[in-house]
Write an enzyme that holds these catalytic residues in place. Sequence first.
Site, PDB file in Angstrom:
ATOM      1  N   ASN A 126       1.002  -1.123  -0.049  1.00 31.73           N
ATOM      2  CA  ASN A 126      -0.016  -0.054   0.057  1.00 31.73           C
ATOM      3  C   ASN A 126       0.837   1.284  -0.286  1.00 31.73           C
ATOM      4  O   ASN A 126       2.090   1.384   0.499  1.00 31.73           O
ATOM      5  CB  ASN A 126      -0.889  -0.067   1.366  1.00 31.73           C
ATOM      6  CG  ASN A 126      -0.239   0.261   2.562  1.00 31.73           C
ATOM      7  OD1 ASN A 126       0.108   1.142   2.846  1.00 31.73           O
ATOM      8  ND2 ASN A 126       0.122  -1.138   3.162  1.00 31.73           N
ATOM      9  N   CYS A 183      -4.455  -6.361  -5.624  1.00 35.00           N
ATOM     10  CA  CYS A 183      -4.408  -7.891  -5.825  1.00 35.00           C
ATOM     11  C   CYS A 183      -5.496  -8.248  -5.494  1.00 35.00           C
ATOM     12  O   CYS A 183      -6.005  -9.652  -6.139  1.00 35.00           O
ATOM     13  CB  CYS A 183      -3.057  -8.542  -5.134  1.00 35.00           C
ATOM     14  SG  CYS A 183      -1.612  -7.853  -5.341  1.00 35.00           S
TER      15      CYS A 183
END
Length: 339
Positions: A126, A183
């Site tokens: 992130n 993802c």
Amino acid sequence: MIEKYSRQELFVPIGAEGQQRIREAKVFVLGAGALGSSGAEMLVRAGVGELTIVDRDILEWTNLHRQQLYAEQDVVDQLPKAIAAERRLRAINGDVKIRGVVADVTPENVLELVEGHHLVLDGTDNIETRLLANDACLQLGGIPFFMGACVGSYGVTFPIGVAEGQPCLHCLLEALPPQSLTCDTVGVISPIVVTTAARQVAELLKYITGAEMEPRLESTDLWSGERASMNVKNMKKSGCPSCSDQPTFPFLSATEVVRTAVLCGRDTVQLTWPKSRQIELAPFADSVRGTVSNLIHNPFLVSCEYNNHRLVLFRDGRMLVHGTKDVSEARKIAAGLLG
Ligand SMILES: [Zn+2]
């Protein structure tokens, strides 16, 4: 020099001198997921001196297709990734001093964790944590940070702090691809993980061995075959809060409250208690034994089912509440056990 590295030493740009430099390097790997796992394995095989790998999560079945340090038994045992990674990496190369740390990297602990390392390899998933690491590396005197990210069949890399006057990650924020894909929403294939990690590690080895560095933002899509390589040397922002002459390091400001984060697309909320309000694992396990089901207590965590949610409490004061994206619901469930 040890025979083990002879083929690497034969590579002229490295040679015996480069191998010695690799041997002296202390590397911090931020995250033990896909990129962290691939990158750490390459660095350990290359013979770095010390490697610290930090991760906040435990292993799940959905990790195994791309996180190459782990096996099915690690998932069955509910091991934290940092612990499973440490065990596997030690088995790969006993020359390297390896330390796995189960922790969330936060403004409160990042400087303490990264300090003492020469280089940082990005294996996080992130942008907030990347920006935090970017600030920490700059605050600690300019530790090079080898950024990498991938999703689907697309990956991007950018080495920071490797050339005079280059931009930092904060300077380039607008030039980076949008963060909306993860993802967990669009998937990821392992070849792009390995490709991206390989590029990060190649840049890192080049830097250690004294090669001339050019700060390039490189991207690849393995499915479409598209590639781009952008020289970003002139993209440093004069007033950047992270890397200008008078930086404020905005991502390093910590708080004393329970922090919450929704883990990207995973139907999980993370609650983090500040150091002053840590919860001890053993008393917690004892106090909830009669209330919860499927209780697992090992030296690293307490995991249990409660109100149709799986809760995992880690030694560093974090709790994962699975089965919700709603922060207030997660707080309520945790409060149900902790009062
Ligand atoms: Zn900057």
